[in-house]
Design an enzyme around this catalytic site. Structure first.
Site, PDB file in Angstrom:
ATOM      1  N   ALA A 142      40.505 -11.461  43.292  1.00 23.08           N
ATOM      2  CA  ALA A 142      41.146 -12.297  43.988  1.00 23.08           C
ATOM      3  C   ALA A 142      41.689 -11.269  45.639  1.00 23.08           C
ATOM      4  CB  ALA A 142      42.439 -12.046  43.517  1.00 23.08           C
ATOM      5  N   THR A 170      35.306  -7.870  38.342  1.00 22.09           N
ATOM      6  CA  THR A 170      34.429  -8.845  39.353  1.00 22.09           C
ATOM      7  C   THR A 170      33.472  -8.425  39.302  1.00 22.09           C
ATOM      8  OG1 THR A 170      36.963  -9.387  40.301  1.00 22.09           O
ATOM      9  CG2 THR A 170      34.802 -10.752  41.184  1.00 22.09           C
ATOM     10  N   GLY A 176      30.577 -16.797  34.350  1.00 24.13           N
ATOM     11  CA  GLY A 176      31.119 -18.156  35.117  1.00 24.13           C
ATOM     12  C   GLY A 176      32.296 -18.456  35.236  1.00 24.13           C
ATOM     13  N   HIS A 368      37.341  -8.884  23.526  1.00 23.38           N
ATOM     14  CA  HIS A 368      36.239  -9.715  23.180  1.00 23.38           C
ATOM     15  C   HIS A 368      34.989  -9.615  22.285  1.00 23.38           C
ATOM     16  CE1 HIS A 368      32.280 -11.711  24.486  1.00 23.38           C
ATOM     17  NE2 HIS A 368      32.814 -12.465  25.954  1.00 23.38           N
ATOM     18  N   GLU A 381      29.744 -14.868  27.283  1.00 27.87           N
ATOM     19  CA  GLU A 381      29.507 -15.370  26.377  1.00 27.87           C
ATOM     20  C   GLU A 381      28.625 -16.938  26.696  1.00 27.87           C
ATOM     21  OE1 GLU A 381      33.460 -15.950  26.839  1.00 27.87           O
ATOM     22  OE2 GLU A 381      33.501 -16.231  24.655  1.00 27.87           O
ATOM     23  N   ARG A 384      25.815 -17.026  24.467  1.00 30.21           N
ATOM     24  CA  ARG A 384      26.032 -18.153  23.023  1.00 30.21           C
ATOM     25  C   ARG A 384      25.735 -19.593  23.618  1.00 30.21           C
ATOM     26  NH1 ARG A 384      31.486 -16.387  21.230  1.00 30.21           N
ATOM     27  NH2 ARG A 384      31.102 -15.290  22.861  1.00 30.21           N
ATOM     28  N   ARG A 405      37.916 -17.254  21.859  1.00 29.23           N
ATOM     29  CA  ARG A 405      37.373 -15.072  21.772  1.00 29.23           C
ATOM     30  C   ARG A 405      37.942 -14.414  20.775  1.00 29.23           C
ATOM     31  NH1 ARG A 405      36.670 -13.657  27.820  1.00 29.23           N
ATOM     32  NH2 ARG A 405      34.737 -14.364  27.832  1.00 29.23           N
ATOM     33  N   HIS A 508      39.403  -6.248  26.561  1.00 27.34           N
ATOM     34  CA  HIS A 508      38.050  -7.138  27.438  1.00 27.34           C
ATOM     35  C   HIS A 508      39.280  -7.581  28.790  1.00 27.34           C
ATOM     36  CE1 HIS A 508      35.349  -9.628  29.392  1.00 27.34           C
ATOM     37  NE2 HIS A 508      35.885 -10.687  29.076  1.00 27.34           N
ATOM     38  N   HIS A 509      40.340  -8.139  28.659  1.00 27.88           N
ATOM     39  CA  HIS A 509      40.863  -9.286  29.334  1.00 27.88           C
ATOM     40  C   HIS A 509      42.562  -8.534  29.222  1.00 27.88           C
ATOM     41  CE1 HIS A 509      41.341 -11.830  32.694  1.00 27.88           C
ATOM     42  NE2 HIS A 509      43.060 -11.673  32.303  1.00 27.88           N
ATOM     43  N   GLU A 538      43.848 -10.323  37.957  1.00 28.55           N
ATOM     44  CA  GLU A 538      44.544  -9.642  36.521  1.00 28.55           C
ATOM     45  C   GLU A 538      45.648  -9.299  36.761  1.00 28.55           C
ATOM     46  OE1 GLU A 538      41.028  -8.477  34.589  1.00 28.55           O
ATOM     47  OE2 GLU A 538      42.237  -8.150  32.963  1.00 28.55           O
ATOM     48  N   ARG A 548      42.643 -15.817  26.790  1.00 31.40           N
ATOM     49  CA  ARG A 548      41.709 -16.641  27.648  1.00 31.40           C
ATOM     50  C   ARG A 548      40.976 -17.086  27.573  1.00 31.40           C
ATOM     51  NH1 ARG A 548      37.991 -14.524  31.176  1.00 31.40           N
ATOM     52  NH2 ARG A 548      37.823 -12.612  30.995  1.00 31.40           N
ATOM     53  N   VAL A 554      37.491 -15.890  36.445  1.00 29.78           N
ATOM     54  CA  VAL A 554      36.827 -16.075  38.080  1.00 29.78           C
ATOM     55  C   VAL A 554      37.191 -17.694  38.175  1.00 29.78           C
ATOM     56  CG1 VAL A 554      35.201 -16.205  39.028  1.00 29.78           C
ATOM     57  CG2 VAL A 554      35.192 -14.850  37.677  1.00 29.78           C
TER      58      VAL A 554
HETATM   59  P1  FAD Z   1      39.564  -6.878  39.783  1.00 29.26           P
HETATM   60  O1  FAD Z   1      38.150  -7.472  40.142  1.00 29.26           O
HETATM   61  O2  FAD Z   1      39.248  -5.499  38.782  1.00 29.26           O
HETATM   62  O3  FAD Z   1      39.445  -5.982  41.053  1.00 29.26           O
HETATM   63  C1  FAD Z   1      40.843  -4.760  41.549  1.00 29.26           C
HETATM   64  C2  FAD Z   1      40.610  -3.833  42.800  1.00 29.26           C
HETATM   65  O4  FAD Z   1      41.864  -2.944  42.366  1.00 29.26           O
HETATM   66  C3  FAD Z   1      39.724  -3.113  42.015  1.00 29.26           C
HETATM   67  O5  FAD Z   1      38.742  -3.075  42.691  1.00 29.26           O
HETATM   68  C4  FAD Z   1      40.875  -1.607  41.476  1.00 29.26           C
HETATM   69  O6  FAD Z   1      40.557  -0.822  41.153  1.00 29.26           O
HETATM   70  C5  FAD Z   1      41.388  -1.901  42.547  1.00 29.26           C
HETATM   71  N1  FAD Z   1      42.723  -1.794  42.166  1.00 29.26           N
HETATM   72  C6  FAD Z   1      43.249  -0.707  41.166  1.00 29.26           C
HETATM   73  N2  FAD Z   1      44.396  -0.316  41.468  1.00 29.26           N
HETATM   74  C7  FAD Z   1      44.481   0.180  42.783  1.00 29.26           C
HETATM   75  C8  FAD Z   1      45.305   0.868  43.591  1.00 29.26           C
HETATM   76  N3  FAD Z   1      46.808   1.283  43.067  1.00 29.26           N
HETATM   77  N4  FAD Z   1      45.305   1.422  44.993  1.00 29.26           N
HETATM   78  C9  FAD Z   1      44.158   0.583  45.270  1.00 29.26           C
HETATM   79  N5  FAD Z   1      43.066  -0.538  44.401  1.00 29.26           N
HETATM   80  C10 FAD Z   1      43.570  -0.204  43.212  1.00 29.26           C
HETATM   81  N6  FAD Z   1      35.962 -13.569  33.918  1.00 29.26           N
HETATM   82  C11 FAD Z   1      35.154 -15.441  34.127  1.00 29.26           C
HETATM   83  O7  FAD Z   1      36.306 -16.275  34.165  1.00 29.26           O
HETATM   84  N7  FAD Z   1      34.387 -14.855  34.172  1.00 29.26           N
HETATM   85  C12 FAD Z   1      33.009 -14.568  33.289  1.00 29.26           C
HETATM   86  O8  FAD Z   1      32.142 -14.514  32.935  1.00 29.26           O
HETATM   87  C13 FAD Z   1      34.011 -12.991  32.533  1.00 29.26           C
HETATM   88  N8  FAD Z   1      33.291 -11.486  32.801  1.00 29.26           N
HETATM   89  C14 FAD Z   1      33.833 -10.597  32.417  1.00 29.26           C
HETATM   90  C15 FAD Z   1      32.603  -9.582  32.537  1.00 29.26           C
HETATM   91  C16 FAD Z   1      33.540  -8.512  31.809  1.00 29.26           C
HETATM   92  C17 FAD Z   1      32.478  -7.049  31.202  1.00 29.26           C
HETATM   93  C18 FAD Z   1      34.783  -8.170  32.880  1.00 29.26           C
HETATM   94  C19 FAD Z   1      35.142  -6.632  32.258  1.00 29.26           C
HETATM   95  C20 FAD Z   1      35.684  -9.187  33.130  1.00 29.26           C
HETATM   96  C21 FAD Z   1      34.904 -10.679  32.804  1.00 29.26           C
HETATM   97  N9  FAD Z   1      35.514 -11.587  33.259  1.00 29.26           N
HETATM   98  C22 FAD Z   1      35.139 -12.651  33.329  1.00 29.26           C
HETATM   99  C23 FAD Z   1      36.940 -11.528  33.650  1.00 29.26           C
HETATM  100  C24 FAD Z   1      37.462 -11.278  35.246  1.00 29.26           C
HETATM  101  O9  FAD Z   1      36.480 -11.169  35.862  1.00 29.26           O
HETATM  102  C25 FAD Z   1      38.243 -10.466  35.501  1.00 29.26           C
HETATM  103  O10 FAD Z   1      39.682 -10.580  35.130  1.00 29.26           O
HETATM  104  C26 FAD Z   1      38.945 -10.775  37.401  1.00 29.26           C
HETATM  105  O11 FAD Z   1      37.042 -10.730  37.775  1.00 29.26           O
HETATM  106  C27 FAD Z   1      39.543  -9.910  37.129  1.00 29.26           C
HETATM  107  O12 FAD Z   1      39.827  -9.705  39.300  1.00 29.26           O
HETATM  108  P2  FAD Z   1      41.181  -9.255  39.996  1.00 29.26           P
HETATM  109  O13 FAD Z   1      40.003  -9.463  41.485  1.00 29.26           O
HETATM  110  O14 FAD Z   1      42.250  -9.365  39.272  1.00 29.26           O
HETATM  111  O15 FAD Z   1      40.689  -7.544  39.571  1.00 29.26           O
END
Ligand code: FAD
Length: 573
Positions: A142, A170, A176, A368, A381, A384, A405, A508-509, A538, A548, A554
């Site tokens: 994000a 992420t 996907g 999950h 997923e 499956r 889930r 998981h989420h 998130e 979710r 994503v």
């Molecule tokens: P994040 O990608 O978690 O990024 C947040 C960032 O902020 C991190 O780098 C963190 O270190 C940083 N941060 C936090 N606090 C601070 C701070 N105080 N100061 C500075 N930096 C900070 N979703 C799907 O839709 N499809 C999928 O296939 C899927 N597979 C997944 C598999 C796994 C194993 C997991 C754990 C999640 C999966 N998800 C999937 C969910 C999805 O990946 C996440 O919900 C989404 O990527 C979150 O993105 P984000 O940018 O909001 O947060």
């Protein structure tokens, strides 16, 4: 005899050192990393380590590779293997340190001579003030999508990231991204629509989600896929995922894990656009001027930053790695393993609450169903979705595997021992690259026949054989009379070798979070806008409701990350 061999060994060693005039001695050694074997080549001049090179590895891009980029140089600089591991890349770090230790021994030196802990670095922090248009907290999907969008709109942007690398949760995403009415679906003759995507999402979340947010995600999802193409990250194939009425989850070619793929291209784009990312720097506070957000405070090991910004975007992700926090909302989840990266501690939620933001659905935490417990690795997923089934310890199916889930997790918890096995075959493995990680990490049990597989996992072999035969007939007839599964039945499971992974549920989420409107403006508990403060991904709540759908997070980060970048830019002007 042992003594004689030792004398001969050291004589030979001394001879070879004298013969080369102390010119150098190189040794390689291998240790287990996260992705399998990791090999280092260590060169010495006399007893001094002059270079450490990782010559072979299969570590995760953007995580383990950060340890590979940083630790070898530190070993040489500090002449020490007693170093701190790279946060979030512990297994890769240990592999490098352990392999180097073995190479030191092979070179005939004592690893204890390389154990000095480097003197603590200067603890006196200096202050720095930075002025930008937009400060973004978090270099996950994000945050990076928002940064790219805002920079493309001519704004001066900085990202603050507490980990040593970008990616957050992420980079872990495998399955996907959901999107409706895309060119990829059209090419495959799949009929989908914004309305169907919206309805599936609301239904999957028990109609608890905010319909306006869901509508915006669905409406912008096809464009988000196109946009990913413009930054060099096209999604070219589409598959089934739980809770979706049609094939909707988009993936890179060959079914490669989406997260690492997107993060690599996001980071490349940040570099191309010259966006400043401060790693190892933790944001601690949002600076307010009256009602308005006007910057952030952040810390690194040697600096205290005041970042003055005309707008702030919170993109800190969820709190699935903060057991105290999630158990405070959901006591029943105490003791569960987590699939999340270690930085998912909910800092953004705390910072936003401190400036008066409201929280939505904060107790809605998704577990999950397919998490390998010893490693916390989630079996996507997509497995499956491409045709795998779940069986219990008796070798019997117990649920429609394509349900949401929460439903699948609950069914699994009700089985003997509260676990299950994901069963798939060679055909599925070859069509889904994501499965390779499970094999190289030793998660899978493999056998040439179903009966042998059953034996290997301690399941009744006639039960498992009969389950597979019934399932393959259901696929042939496109009719699952046992559990009513209607999707992901394109291929049966009949091509050996066969694979099993033992799984149980894990946190998981975190679906709840900071309240936003469709423009990603952060809202107070009363629904008022906090000027200058935006949030995406998130860290926010309201999109997923009570559950979710896989692939929607994503979609969330790309769609709402871009919207945050756009609206913060408009706000800044
Ligand atoms: P994040 O990608 O978690 O990024 C947040 C960032 O902020 C991190 O780098 C963190 O270190 C940083 N941060 C936090 N606090 C601070 C701070 N105080 N100061 C500075 N930096 C900070 N979703 C799907 O839709 N499809 C999928 O296939 C899927 N597979 C997944 C598999 C796994 C194993 C997991 C754990 C999640 C999966 N998800 C999937 C969910 C999805 O990946 C996440 O919900 C989404 O990527 C979150 O993105 P984000 O940018 O909001 O947060």
């Amino acid at each position: 005899m042992k003594k004689i061999l030792t004398v001969l060994f050291f004589t030979g060693l001394m001879f070879s050192m004298i013969a080369c005039g102390g010119c150098g001695n190189s040794q390689s050694a291998t240790a287990k990393g996260f992705g399998g074997d990791l090999t280092v080549e260590v060169s010495f001049e006399e007893d001094k380590i002059v270079s450490v090179e990782v010559t072979k590895h299969a570590e995760t891009p953007s995580i383990g590779t950060v340890a590979i980029e940083t630790l070898p140089a530190q070993i040489v600089e500090k002449q020490s293997i007693n170093l701190d591991t790279v946060s979030g890349a512990t297994v890769s770090s240990w592999a490098i340190l352990n392999a180097t230790k073995e190479a030191i021994e092979k070179a005939g030196f004592d690893p204890n001579d390389y154990m000095s802990k480097s003197a603590a670095v200067n603890t006196q922090k200096t202050s720095e003030t930075i002025n930008v248009d937009i400060a973004i907290i978090g270099a996950g999907g994000a945050g990076m999508a928002a940064a790219i969008e805002a920079t493309q709109r001519g704004k001066d942007v900085i990202i603050i990231e507490k980990m040593p690398f970008a990616g957050g949760n992420t980079v872990k995403a495998t399955g996907g991204m959901n999107a409706a009415d895309t060119s990829v679906q059209a090419n495959e003759g799949i009929e989908d629509s914004v309305e169907l995507f919206t309805e599936d999402t609301l239904k999957g979340g028990y109609y608890k989600g905010n319909p306006e947010l869901v509508q915006v995600m669905a409406e912008n999802s096809a464009d988000a896929v196109e946009w990913l193409g413009t930054i060099g990250a096209p999604l070219t194939q589409v598959s089934f995922s739980g809770g979706a009425s049609v094939s909707r989850i988009h993936q890179p070619t060959g079914g490669a894990a989406i997260g690492a793929y997107l993060v690599e291209h996001f980071v490349d784009t940040l570099e191309k656009l010259g966006i400043d990312v401060k790693y190892n720097t933790t944001a601690t506070e949002i600076i307010m001027d009256g009602e308005k957000a006007v910057g952030i405070k952040a810390n690194s090991s040697d600096k205290e930053y005041t970042i003055n910004a005309k707008a702030v975007i919170l993109a800190t992700g969820g709190f699935g790695a903060n057991e105290d926090l999630y158990a405070s909302y959901r006591e029943d989840l105490k003791g569960f393993v987590t699939t999340n990266h270690p930085g998912a501690t909910g800092d953004g939620i705390v910072m936003a609450e401190d400036v008066g933001a409201g929280l939505i659905d904060i107790g809605e935490i998704q577990i999950h169903p397919t998490v390998h417990q010893a490693t916390s690795i989630m079996v996507t997923e997509g497995v499956r979705g491409d045709g795998a089934i779940l069986v219990n310890q008796s070798g019997k199916r117990f649920v429609n595997e394509m349900q949401t889930r929460d439903v699948v997790s609950a069914a699994e918890i009700a089985q003997e021992g509260g676990y299950a096995y994901v069963i798939f075959d060679q055909h599925l493995r070859e069509g889904l690259k994501a499965t390779e990680k499970y094999v190289t990490n030793g998660l899978t049990t493999q056998a040439d026949t179903i009966e042998e597989l059953a034996k290997a996992i301690g399941v009744d072999s006639s039960n498992l054989a009969s389950t597979l035969s019934t399932w393959n007939k259901a696929v042939a007839n496109q009719n699952d009379t046992e559990f009513g599964r209607t999707t992901a039945m394109e291929h049966d499971l009949s091509t050996g070798p066969y694979y099993a992974i033992k799984v149980a549920p894990g946190v998981h989420h975190t679906m709840g979070g900071v309240a936003i409107n469709t423009k990603t403006e952060v809202l107070t508990a009363e629904g008022d806008i906090i000027p200058g403060l935006f949030a995406a991904g998130e860290v926010t709540g309201g999109l997923h409701g009570g559950n979710r759908i896989g692939g929607n997070a994503v979609a969330d980060i790309v769609v709402f990350g871009r919207i945050a970048g756009e609206n913060a830019s408009n706000y800044v002007k």
